[in-house]
Design a protein around this motif. Structure first.
Motif, PDB file in Angstrom:
ATOM      1  N   PRO A 199      71.064 -90.939  57.377  1.00  0.00           N
ATOM      2  CA  PRO A 199      71.244 -91.136  55.942  1.00  0.00           C
ATOM      3  C   PRO A 199      71.258 -89.787  55.218  1.00  0.00           C
ATOM      4  O   PRO A 199      70.597 -88.835  55.648  1.00  0.00           O
ATOM      5  N   ALA A 200      72.000 -89.711  54.129  1.00  0.00           N
ATOM      6  CA  ALA A 200      72.102 -88.452  53.390  1.00  0.00           C
ATOM      7  C   ALA A 200      72.042 -88.695  51.890  1.00  0.00           C
ATOM      8  O   ALA A 200      72.603 -89.659  51.383  1.00  0.00           O
ATOM      9  N   LEU A 201      71.346 -87.800  51.218  1.00  0.00           N
ATOM     10  CA  LEU A 201      71.313 -87.762  49.764  1.00  0.00           C
ATOM     11  C   LEU A 201      72.024 -86.486  49.348  1.00  0.00           C
ATOM     12  O   LEU A 201      71.646 -85.401  49.784  1.00  0.00           O
ATOM     13  N   VAL A 202      73.040 -86.618  48.515  1.00  0.00           N
ATOM     14  CA  VAL A 202      73.757 -85.452  48.000  1.00  0.00           C
ATOM     15  C   VAL A 202      73.419 -85.361  46.516  1.00  0.00           C
ATOM     16  O   VAL A 202      73.838 -86.184  45.717  1.00  0.00           O
ATOM     17  N   ALA A 203      72.613 -84.363  46.162  1.00  0.00           N
ATOM     18  CA  ALA A 203      72.197 -84.142  44.777  1.00  0.00           C
ATOM     19  C   ALA A 203      73.020 -82.968  44.239  1.00  0.00           C
ATOM     20  O   ALA A 203      72.984 -81.880  44.801  1.00  0.00           O
ATOM     21  N   TRP A 204      73.747 -83.184  43.136  1.00  0.00           N
ATOM     22  CA  TRP A 204      74.708 -82.202  42.640  1.00  0.00           C
ATOM     23  C   TRP A 204      74.460 -81.914  41.167  1.00  0.00           C
ATOM     24  O   TRP A 204      74.335 -82.833  40.367  1.00  0.00           O
ATOM     25  N   GLY A 205      74.401 -80.662  40.817  1.00  0.00           N
ATOM     26  CA  GLY A 205      74.233 -80.280  39.418  1.00  0.00           C
ATOM     27  C   GLY A 205      75.468 -80.624  38.601  1.00  0.00           C
ATOM     28  O   GLY A 205      76.573 -80.224  38.954  1.00  0.00           O
ATOM     29  N   GLU A 206      75.283 -81.357  37.510  1.00  0.00           N
ATOM     30  CA  GLU A 206      76.445 -81.789  36.734  1.00  0.00           C
ATOM     31  C   GLU A 206      77.148 -80.637  36.022  1.00  0.00           C
ATOM     32  O   GLU A 206      78.298 -80.767  35.617  1.00  0.00           O
ATOM     33  N   SER A 207      76.491 -79.506  35.909  1.00  0.00           N
ATOM     34  CA  SER A 207      77.101 -78.348  35.257  1.00  0.00           C
ATOM     35  C   SER A 207      77.385 -77.223  36.251  1.00  0.00           C
ATOM     36  O   SER A 207      77.443 -76.059  35.866  1.00  0.00           O
ATOM     37  N   ASP A 208      77.566 -77.572  37.514  1.00  0.00           N
ATOM     38  CA  ASP A 208      77.836 -76.564  38.538  1.00  0.00           C
ATOM     39  C   ASP A 208      79.143 -75.856  38.206  1.00  0.00           C
ATOM     40  O   ASP A 208      80.199 -76.472  38.175  1.00  0.00           O
TER      41      ASP A 208
ATOM     42  N   ALA B  42      71.686 -79.243  35.161  1.00  0.00           N
ATOM     43  CA  ALA B  42      71.565 -78.374  36.333  1.00  0.00           C
ATOM     44  C   ALA B  42      72.943 -77.862  36.706  1.00  0.00           C
ATOM     45  O   ALA B  42      73.945 -78.555  36.537  1.00  0.00           O
ATOM     46  N   GLY B  43      72.955 -76.656  37.228  1.00  0.00           N
ATOM     47  CA  GLY B  43      74.188 -76.056  37.695  1.00  0.00           C
ATOM     48  C   GLY B  43      74.247 -76.064  39.214  1.00  0.00           C
ATOM     49  O   GLY B  43      74.032 -77.099  39.850  1.00  0.00           O
ATOM     50  N   HIS B  44      74.459 -74.890  39.789  1.00  0.00           N
ATOM     51  CA  HIS B  44      74.658 -74.772  41.233  1.00  0.00           C
ATOM     52  C   HIS B  44      73.348 -74.888  42.033  1.00  0.00           C
ATOM     53  O   HIS B  44      73.379 -75.084  43.235  1.00  0.00           O
ATOM     54  N   PHE B  45      72.226 -74.765  41.371  1.00  0.00           N
ATOM     55  CA  PHE B  45      70.929 -74.807  42.056  1.00  0.00           C
ATOM     56  C   PHE B  45      70.017 -75.891  41.470  1.00  0.00           C
ATOM     57  O   PHE B  45      68.943 -75.595  40.935  1.00  0.00           O
ATOM     58  N   PRO B  46      70.403 -77.156  41.575  1.00  0.00           N
ATOM     59  CA  PRO B  46      69.592 -78.210  40.953  1.00  0.00           C
ATOM     60  C   PRO B  46      68.165 -78.266  41.501  1.00  0.00           C
ATOM     61  O   PRO B  46      67.243 -78.634  40.778  1.00  0.00           O
ATOM     62  N   HIS B  47      67.978 -77.882  42.749  1.00  0.00           N
ATOM     63  CA  HIS B  47      66.638 -77.890  43.341  1.00  0.00           C
ATOM     64  C   HIS B  47      65.734 -76.834  42.712  1.00  0.00           C
ATOM     65  O   HIS B  47      64.514 -76.916  42.840  1.00  0.00           O
ATOM     66  N   MET B  48      66.312 -75.865  42.026  1.00  0.00           N
ATOM     67  CA  MET B  48      65.528 -74.861  41.308  1.00  0.00           C
ATOM     68  C   MET B  48      65.511 -75.137  39.806  1.00  0.00           C
ATOM     69  O   MET B  48      64.497 -74.940  39.144  1.00  0.00           O
ATOM     70  N   GLU B  49      66.631 -75.611  39.286  1.00  0.00           N
ATOM     71  CA  GLU B  49      66.771 -75.812  37.843  1.00  0.00           C
ATOM     72  C   GLU B  49      66.113 -77.100  37.357  1.00  0.00           C
ATOM     73  O   GLU B  49      65.676 -77.172  36.202  1.00  0.00           O
ATOM     74  N   GLN B  50      66.077 -78.107  38.195  1.00  0.00           N
ATOM     75  CA  GLN B  50      65.485 -79.409  37.841  1.00  0.00           C
ATOM     76  C   GLN B  50      64.628 -79.898  39.012  1.00  0.00           C
ATOM     77  O   GLN B  50      64.841 -80.986  39.550  1.00  0.00           O
TER      78      GLN B  50
END
Length: 74
Positions: free
Chosen positions: A16-25, A51-59
């Motif tokens: 299984p995979a979760l793809v979390a993507w910053g909406e402002s990347d 969040a941009g390119h680094f959602p794990h850091m930004e959010q």
């Protein structure tokens, strides 16, 4: 960022995979993220607001919550 074998390799992912993507990347857009997730059987795609390119850091809190929910549902 074109890699011609990526989609076929993603399709063979057995987990299984979760793809979390910053909406402002500003580097790789959300549509690419959606196609990325669509290439993985059963993947869950989540857009991360403000969040941009680094959602794990930004959010971080939002990503932690998503990962917890995802893992809890396995």
């Amino acid at each position: 960022m074109y890699e011609p074998t990526l989609r076929s390799r993603l399709a063979r992912m057995p987990v299984p995979a979760l793809v979390a993507w910053g909406e402002s990347d500003g580097i790789v857009d959300v549509d690419y993220g959606r196609r990325y997730a669509d290439s993985i059987a059963g993947a869950r795609f989540e857009r991360i607001a403000e969040a941009g390119h680094f959602p794990h850091m930004e959010q971080l809190d939002e990503v932690i919550s998503l990962v917890g929910d995802f893992a809890g549902g396995l």
